[in-house]
Every structure is written in C-alpha cells, then in structure tokens.
Design a protein around this motif. Structure first.
Motif, short mmCIF file in Angstrom:
data_model
loop_
_atom_site.label_atom_id
_atom_site.label_comp_id
_atom_site.label_asym_id
_atom_site.label_seq_id
_atom_site.Cartn_x
_atom_site.Cartn_y
_atom_site.Cartn_z
N UNK B 269 33.87 61.42 66.29
CA UNK B 269 32.53 61.82 65.83
C UNK B 269 32.05 60.92 64.69
N UNK B 270 30.73 60.76 64.57
CA UNK B 270 30.18 60.16 63.36
C UNK B 270 29.68 61.27 62.44
N UNK B 271 28.99 60.88 61.35
CA UNK B 271 28.59 61.88 60.36
C UNK B 271 27.61 62.90 60.93
N UNK B 276 31.19 58.74 69.27
CA UNK B 276 31.15 57.27 69.28
C UNK B 276 32.40 56.77 69.98
#
Lengths: 410, 410
Positions: B269-271, B276
């Motif tokens: 995960x990204x923020x 991703x």
C-alpha cells in the motif's frame, strides 16, 4: 500491512535514457530503412584491448583448478588491484593508500549508494544540469520534498552551471551539507580548474561539508594544468571522497568495475557533535551489502594499469577524443555554439533559438537520424542545450556531423 | 555541517565473520605449525566446471572484437540468462516470467537492498538465529531502535527457531509487515515444508504482509517432497518475492551472480491506501542504482543451466552433500546432537552443556584446529549451537570429523 517507500512516488517520469530509447524505437519501427546513428547514451563501442581480455581468460582458467580457485575475496577488492590503483594516484600527484580504496561494480552504484551513510536531514546540492543518479537516489532516500513544475525537488539545492558562468559550479549561498561535483563533467564536458576545486575545498572546510567528487571521466583530461583528482588539491582529503570508474576510461561499461576512495581523514559529525570517520562507516556499508567484484573482472581491471593494457586503453581514449574534435569543430562550422569535447568525451551544444531540447531531439532524430541527449533531461538549466557523446565509430561520427551540417545547421 | 547516518552507531560489534577471522589469525600466528581446517564461513572450494569457465572465456573473446563487443546491457540481465532462469523455475513447478527476474551480483546485495522499497515504518520480522545481513541492513536504514544486552534490536520482531519447535519459524503474534524467511536455512540447515510455507502464505495474505524468501540454497534440497521455491505454493505470487544465487549452487562466491524474482501480482500500500506493484518500484531502484552484471559473468551463469554445466554443478553439490553426511553422522557418533545437513550444506549442532557458542569455538580451534561458526553470532537463540559448513575438501572434512571425535567428543 506492508507499505511502500512513498518517496519513490515523488520521482519524475522515469530515467532519461529509457525515454530516449522509447522514442528511437518508435521512429525506427516507422522508418525501417533509416540508418540511425546513436550519439546519445554515453556507451563505449571499441573492443577491449587484448591484454585486458587475456587477463579475464587467465583468471577464468584459475577458477577451473582447485589449486588456484577463488571463492569470496575481500569485499574491498584484491590487493593486486588496490595497489595498482594507488600507484596510478601517485603518478597523478595524489596520495591515496590502498586501504582507502573500495572496488565496486560501478560508479553508478557507488554514487547512488554513498548517500546512505549520511543523515537523512542532510541538505544536498547538485549542479544543474546534473547526472540524474545523484538526484534520484536522494529523492528515494527521502532527502527532498516533491518536485515542482520544472522537475526541481524541494529541499535539494541546485547550482546552475551554464554558459553564463563558464559551467563552473558556483558556491552555495545557503546551508549545504553534501555536494556532488563531477569533473570532467557529465553532461557539459567542462573541467573544474585547480583554482575552482581549491575554492570548493576551502568552502567545504569552512562549512564542515562533504564533497562527493565524481572523477569517472578523469582519463579524458588532456590539459596537464587541469586536475584529474580532487586529491591533487591540498586539504581535500579532509573534505572529499572520490568516485572513479573503468567504464569509460577502459571500455568497461559491459565488463563492470569501478572504485571509490575515502580518505582516513574524512569525517562528519554524529548527533553528539563528535567526529566520525566516514571510512569506517562506508567499510561497514560495503562489507554488509556487497560481496566484492568478480575475480576475473578484478584481474581485467588490474590489467588496465599494465603497460600494455594502459597503452590499449589510451589508444581508445585518443580515438574517442579525435571523435570529440570532429564533432566540436564540425558543429562549430555548422553554426552551433559548442562546449566541452576538449578534456571530456561529451560535447554540450546550444540548440537553435526558439527550440526546446526535446524538440531539437525529435528534429535531429527525424531529419538526420542522429540520436543525442536533450539537455533538459539533466535538469532545468540544461534546457536549450543538447549532449552528443564522442563514443562511437569514426565513420558514424563523421557521417553524423555531415548530416547535421547539411540537414540541420544552426 | 555534514552529519552521519547515526543508525550505524546502533550496529553491534561488527560482522560475525571478521571476528572469527581475527581469532583464527591470532591463533595461527601463535601456533604456526597448526594445520587449521576451516568449516566456518560458508565458502565453496571446488573449481568451476569446465563449461562454465569456457563460457567466461568465449564471452571475453567476444569483448575483444568490435562486431561482438558489449557495452551497457539491460540492467535486469540479458534475455539469454532470464530465459534460462525462467525455464529452471518451470522445471521445478513454479511459474516465473523472464521479466519478473532481476539479475544481480549477489544475493547478499539483493537481500540487503530490498528493504529500501518499503516504508521506514515497516515492522520487520526475522527468525532467530538468522543470516545477519537481514538485520544489519534494517538497522542501518533506521527501522529499529538500539540493541539490548543480548544484541536484540528494539522494534525488530524475532521468531525463535530452535530444536523446541523443530526449527520451523512460528507465525508472529503481533503486527509484522515484512518477514525474511530462509529455506534451506542458513544457519540451521532446516527446510520449511510445503505445509509450513502454505501457512506463511496464508498469514501474509491475511495481514497484507510481504515475505522476503531467501532460496539461496535451493539446489541442496534432495527430498522431492520439500519445496525449492516459495512460488510452488499457491497464492505465493501475491505475497512473496524470492532471492536466489549462483554462489553456493554453482561455486560462484568469487564469480558473483544472483537474481531476485518479483512477481507482477506482488503489491503493497501507499499512504493513500492504494496498492502499488513492487515490481515497478524494484525496477526503478535496480535501474537507478545498478548497471547490470558483467557480460562474461552472465554467460557463465547461463552455462550453469546447460546440460554440461548443470551436470558439473550437480556433481559439486553431490560432493558437498556427501561431506555433510560425513559431518552429520560422524558428530552424531561422537555424541553430539546434530541438525540439518540432509537438504542443506550446513550442520547445526548443539554444543556440550555448560558451554557458550564462543567458548566452544575457542576450544574447537585450540584443541582440534577446526574452525566453525558460533551459533550466537546468528542471534541470541543460536546460543548453545554451532554451525559447521559442508563446503570443503573431502580429506579435510574427514580429518576434521576425526579430530572432533577423538579430541573433543560431546
């Protein structure tokens, strides 16, 4: 829940050379008959000199027998190579001890990895234009904010090097802790003078800053008054480390060997303000994350310093520099304003007024079938410039110059 | 003012093997007549098979001619090697596409560098005992607090693997985002079963965690019921990446080549919570910080998969595994409790009661002139254990076993 390093999401478009490759492939697919000449990416084309090839083969034979087989070597490199490198430095008037040298598989790797031993709070300066690896690796590590519309990252300090200042990097006006300098320069082909480097060394000493000096192209310096190593400058051992490579100097882009010098005197502060030697930190990094260069390749690198190997490598450099002269003079005659190409294998030219670097790239590709590198790919101050590489076969270089002169003069 | 990465100051004593080297050198200096047998560091001794050496020499000859010279290659590796690796996976019942493979100069480098693409906030788990590189590189990056008196770093999650749980890594009880698993295991010689790996894959899926699977010793697996790749486990492509190496499987510790597989399905995960693909992140990392493995060395690696090269490599593995049998059975007869050495080149033995690993190291060195590796060097749960490596010449292995049996039985 695993999360990514979101600093990667700040990175702009993609590395410059893949984009060039994409455009060239698209053009070639649409024009299969076109004879494309590539003076873009700075890759060597001349074969390895025979003594260097023989060194690989002899070392390979050693690996075939239990009496001479080699397993893990010292991560820093074998003594036979470290000693040869130290001797080379002595011959250039710079004092470097063998145990200050760290052999690696590429200066790209070393220039990329060196930032790891410094605080993430460091303020980093680069010249503009600049070799993109210095920038991208600091972005990935989190030392910058996001990029603005010109592709400039927040917190990174850009030092413009343009025709206006003779491509000589100006000292920073505000706080800078680490600075990357490259001479002979990729992409501008400019070489920093002794006086300029001395000014930087004095600045670094005053500000307790560190100079990461990229000398990957030192072998192309022909003017004896110009320095080949930052360690020719008094006091540099306390403020600078130096990257060097066999890639361009001996045709090793596909063979892979390089090295970095970290003087024992080089120090930076820890949180308590105490000085810490960078040599020990890099040694810890190097031995923990790297396992040494392939033994046959280290033998090849050592052969570059043998009389026969050195003669072969020098002949290739001379050939490349004759290419550089042809490009420089030919484009000058075609009305272009050209820089570099005298003590460096890169020619840095101004594109005709009113055109961007990428527009010129496309016109050059389409109208002359010559591939170069748009200056803006190296930074916003590279806009309006264009890089041609002198690595190539003579007949291709001559034809490329002729095509530009006749089909796309300035 | 330049400041260092102070996380380096958390690192304990120094890498295990330099400490062993120091003690052995000191003993050898004081006892010049001693015939020391080294079964400590896991380094190969058998020469490279002829087809592999020939591949290096043929490629070196190609570099000597402009028609066949190679400059920069693809950073990820040449297709001839990627295709051979993918075929090897297929033959093992695992689906891996050539463009999911990243060739490098060492699994040490890859296991060290992979953490860079993950958030610094990640909670990392390792087995205890463990290959020190996983730990040290996360300390350097700042994912841990300081070490306690036992050398355990705060924030790092340790999963004990001891005789009590059959050296099978237990699932974490608390939050873990990234876990390093190594099978066949260095140092314990244990191999995770299909059921155990399936349990880990299910756990990772449930917790959105990533498994960094180190299969550097897969070629030593002899029991066909044991997995050689985590990608033999259904669902693993969504939660795991895998490191492999030519170092031990084909005697490349001094020749240097390895590779890592990142499946396209693998995501974190990204923020913002968006997924991703790790493949793209690692590709960006790999192409920005690395320039590909030396061309002659990639040819050598490809030759490992040719029928003749594979036969030569297998003969060396068989030789090593016969050593392992001799050590395992010999020490068993000498009263030691021994593990591993059946599907792995490492024998993990319990030291006699009342002795620490380092005390046993010193006694073994002084009383039998045999060098091994103290288990505590791999983590606090390695205390009371000792690692012997099966890499070595037969006569040395036989003599080492005989010396231990007669001079230092359990």
């Amino acid at each position: 829940m695993a999360k990514i390093n979101t600093h990667y999401q700040k990175l702009q478009a993609g590395y410059l050379f893949p984009e060039i490759g994409k455009r060239v492939r698209a053009y070639a697919a649409a024009h299969p008959a076109a004879r494309i000449i590539r003076l873009g990416i700075g890759d060597v084309v001349l074969p390895l000199p025979a003594p260097i090839v023989d060194a690989i083969k002899t070392a390979a034979d050693e690996m075939a027998h239990k009496e001479t087989f080699r397993g893990y070597g010292p991560e820093q490199g074998y003594d036979f190579l470290l000693d040869a490198i130290a001797a080379r430095y002595r011959s250039q008037g710079a004092q470097v001890a063998p145990d200050e040298i760290f052999v690696s598989d590429g200066a790209k790797c070393d220039t990329a990895n060196m930032q790891e031993i410094f605080s993430l709070d460091s303020v980093v300066a680069v010249t503009d234009p600049v070799y993109p690896v210095y920038v991208d690796t600091n972005v990935m590590a989190g030392r910058t904010g996001p990029a603005d519309s010109e592709g400039r990252y927040q917190r990174l300090v850009y030092l413009p090097t343009t025709a206006a200042n003779g491509f000589d990097p100006p000292l920073p006006e505000d706080r800078v802790d680490l600075v990357y300098l490259c001479a002979p320069n990729n992409p501008t082909g400019a070489v920093m003078s002794r006086a300029s480097l001395a000014r930087w060394v004095a600045w670094a000493k005053q500000h307790e800053a560190i100079i990461l000096f990229d000398a990957a192209y030192e072998a192309f310096v022909r003017d004896p008054s110009l320095p080949r190593s930052i360690f020719e400058i008094p006091g540099a051992r306390e403020v600078a480390l130096e990257f060097r490579s066999f890639s361009k100097t001996a045709g090793f882009t596909g063979t892979r060997c390089a090295f970095t010098v970290i003087p024992k005197e080089l120090k930076a502060r820890d949180d308590s303000g105490a000085w810490v030697a960078l040599h020990g930190l890099w040694n810890r990094r190097h031995t923990t994350k790297f396992n040494g260069v392939s033994y046959p390749i280290q033998r090849a690198a050592a052969a570059v310093f043998s009389p026969e190997g050195a003669a072969g490598a020098q002949a290739n450099i001379d050939y490349t520099m004759e290419n550089a002269r042809l490009i420089r003079e030919g484009l000058g005659q075609a009305g272009y304003r050209v820089f570099g190409g005298v003590n460096a294998p890169y020619i840095w030219m101004q594109v005709p007024a009113g055109m961007t670097s990428w527009q010129y790239f496309d016109r050059l590709l389409h109208e002359t079938n010559v591939v170069g590198t748009p200056g803006s790919g190296f930074g916003s101050c590279g806009e309006g410039y264009f890089r041609l590489s002198a690595f190539g076969f003579r007949e291709n270089v001559e034809e490329a110059v002729e095509r530009i002169r006749t089909k796309l003069p300035a």
